[in-house]
Design a protein around this motif. Structure first.
Motif, PDB file in Angstrom:
ATOM      1  N   GLN A  95       0.817  -1.222   0.000  1.00  0.00           N
ATOM      2  CA  GLN A  95       0.000   0.000   0.000  1.00  0.00           C
ATOM      3  C   GLN A  95       0.849   1.269   0.000  1.00  0.00           C
ATOM      4  O   GLN A  95       0.310   2.366  -0.123  1.00  0.00           O
ATOM      5  CB  GLN A  95      -0.933  -0.011   1.210  1.00  0.00           C
ATOM      6  N   PHE A 130      -6.505  -5.937  -2.488  1.00  0.00           N
ATOM      7  CA  PHE A 130      -5.249  -5.269  -2.812  1.00  0.00           C
ATOM      8  C   PHE A 130      -5.033  -5.093  -4.321  1.00  0.00           C
ATOM      9  O   PHE A 130      -4.068  -4.449  -4.721  1.00  0.00           O
ATOM     10  CB  PHE A 130      -4.070  -6.045  -2.223  1.00  0.00           C
ATOM     11  N   VAL A 133      -4.938  -1.188  -5.375  1.00  0.00           N
ATOM     12  CA  VAL A 133      -3.820  -0.399  -4.865  1.00  0.00           C
ATOM     13  C   VAL A 133      -2.498  -0.862  -5.456  1.00  0.00           C
ATOM     14  O   VAL A 133      -1.605  -0.041  -5.747  1.00  0.00           O
ATOM     15  CB  VAL A 133      -3.790  -0.429  -3.315  1.00  0.00           C
TER      16      VAL A 133
END
Length: 504
Positions: A95, A130, A133
């Motif tokens: 991230q 995820f 990102v």
């Protein structure tokens, strides 16, 4: 298969490198590709995760997974030493955009060492949360600047529903071209699944019969003995319809129902699959009740062991409404398949783990034999067994040996183990090699994913809008709920189950 000599120097960046998927599937597949000479001489594998590890500690983890899950058993010491020399680890918080800078430095170092810019494959073996990102941070770090040499591989689930799939497609489309995006469905890499196209389009025998004039109905069945296990967190928000039918089973249906492609070009084949999905009859709230049923397993006994019900496994409060079994009747409204039903079912904690496609042909128009001569008469069937055995069997009627004219069903069988001495590669080996080669034939295109979601959304909306009052409605070690039998029995059929090893 394309020669490995055509594979360019390649760097794999595996997000989720310390995870289960890499240990069980990706690392063993890459190791086998290396062992069989399919990786280029110049390649590197960069594993990444939050855990801080040395290269050696990461290699030890991969070796443990290979020794446990490789199809060839424990790794050969010399081969492993040669392979592991190409493996490194880079701890990173996916991230944090700044954490991607070391990947860029490593890739450039490989390019300088090899004297050429390598192809770079970003494999997202992580939670779907995820996906956005990581894709955005790859872009921010300019790691996707070369569309000719950069590819991204995304595991299922691709979206949670139609809208989220569209959003993910749109986001990826701003960063990558469609030719760079590899939406992986491991079922399409299985040997028997790939053989469906060879069987249909490389033989003159079946294609003239492959239509509504000769085929009565089609069944596609994927059953599992296992429960949800440690996937309860994910599965409770997904269910059997999302987890299996929206992707795996609909992909199998497309291979069975697609029109002959003009050539073996990836987009040509994927166009034909999308045509099938777009031709499939849409559901209304009324037809959902008639054509789709669901179930959830309760406690029971599996192979002599007491197993808990689904609600006990996931410990949900209030009691979970997630289906662990789903069966749906589909129709493909086009010239070839009009009014031929396609029955799809999948479930957990079933009597046996098996995946098969059964094509039942129509009965002969006129039987010339007396009734008593055909006590075991059945319509011809083509059975494509995907697992546990890999085989294609055609069931036909033949005379039983003897002085009287008695008929029974016999099998004409092609099975891999009996025909080939070499072991079939795992699905991920095929798919990883295709990713290196830039061949998207076995990968889903964006419009194909959206078409599949669009098809099943009325069922999802209907089921999520009303809680089932009958859950749990089938016990462990059964063939599913009674409503599934009723679904197909209304049309005069029953679910087929292939006996173990094909023996009657």
């Amino acid at each position: 298969m394309t020669s490995h000599k055509n594979i360019q120097p390649t760097v794999f960046v595996i997000f989720g490198g310390t995870g289960d998927l890499n240990a069980r599937k990706l690392a063993p597949a890459l190791y086998h590709l290396f062992m069989d000479g399919w990786l280029p001489e110049q390649f590197a594998i960069i594993g990444t995760g939050r855990t801080v590890l040395t290269d050696e500690a990461f290699r030890d983890r991969l070796l443990e997974g290979i020794n446990q899950f490789s199809r060839s058993g424990k790794a050969n010491a010399d081969t492993w030493k040669a392979f592991s020399g190409h493996v490194v680890y880079q701890a990173a918080d996916v991230q944090d955009a700044a954490a991607y800078e070391p990947f860029a430095r490593r890739i450039q170092a490989y390019a300088k060492e090899w004297g050429t810019q390598p192809n770079v494959i970003y494999y997202l073996a992580v939670s779907p949360d995820f996906f956005p990102v990581i894709a955005q941070n790859i872009s921010k770090s300019k790691l996707s600047a070369d569309p000719e040499r950069t590819r991204i591989v995304i595991e299922k689930p691709f979206g949670h529903d139609l809208e989220s799939a569209k959003e993910l497609n749109q986001l990826l489309g701003h960063i990558f071209t469609e030719q760079q995006i590899y939406r992986i469905d491991h079922y399409l890499g299985k040997e028997t699944v790939q053989n469906i196209m060879a069987f249909r389009f490389a033989n003159a025998l079946f294609e003239p019969l492959w239509n509504r004039n000769y085929i009565d109905h089609v069944q596609i069945s994927v059953t599992e003995q296992l429960g949800v296990g440690d996937r309860g967190g994910y599965y409770n928000g997904a269910g059997a319809l999302r987890d299996m039918i929206q992707n795996h089973l609909l992909q199998l249906l497309c291979l069975v129902a697609m029109e002959p492609p003009v050539n073996f070009n990836a987009d040509e084949i994927r166009n034909r699959k999308v045509d099938v999905l777009r031709a499939m009859r849409r559901f209304t709230p009324e037809t959902v009740r008639e054509s789709a049923v669901r179930g959830q397993y309760g406690a029971g006994w599996m192979e002599g062991k007491k197993v808990p019900g689904y609600r006990e496994e996931v410990e949900s409060k209030p009691p979970s409404n997630t289906e662990t079994f789903a069966a749906v009747k589909f129709f493909v409204d086009n010239w070839r398949w009009q009014n031929v039903p396609f029955y799809l079912r999948t479930g957990k904690r079933m009597h046996r783990s098996a995946s098969s496609i059964t094509v039942q042909f129509k009965d002969v128009p006129h039987c010339v034999f007396p009734t008593e001569t055909a006590e075991s008469w059945q319509q011809n069937r083509l059975i494509i067994s995907i697992q546990p055995e890999m085989s294609i069997r055609l069931q036909v009627q033949a005379k039983r040996p003897g002085l009287d004219m008695m008929l029974n069903t016999v099998d004409m069988v092609f099975d891999y183990k009996g025909t080939y001495s070499n072991e079939a590669p795992e699905a991920y080996e095929t798919l990883l090699l295709d990713t290196m080669l830039g061949d998207q034939t076995l990968f889903m295109r964006g419009d194909q994913v959206e078409a599949a979601w669009d098809l099943i959304m009325p069922i999802l909306n209907s089921w999520e809008g009303r809680a089932s009052q009958s859950f749990p409605n089938y016990s462990a070690d059964s063939w599913g709920p009674e409503v599934a039998e009723a679904l197909i029995a209304r049309d005069g059929y029953h679910w087929f189950t292939l006996p173990l090893n094909g023996k009657k």
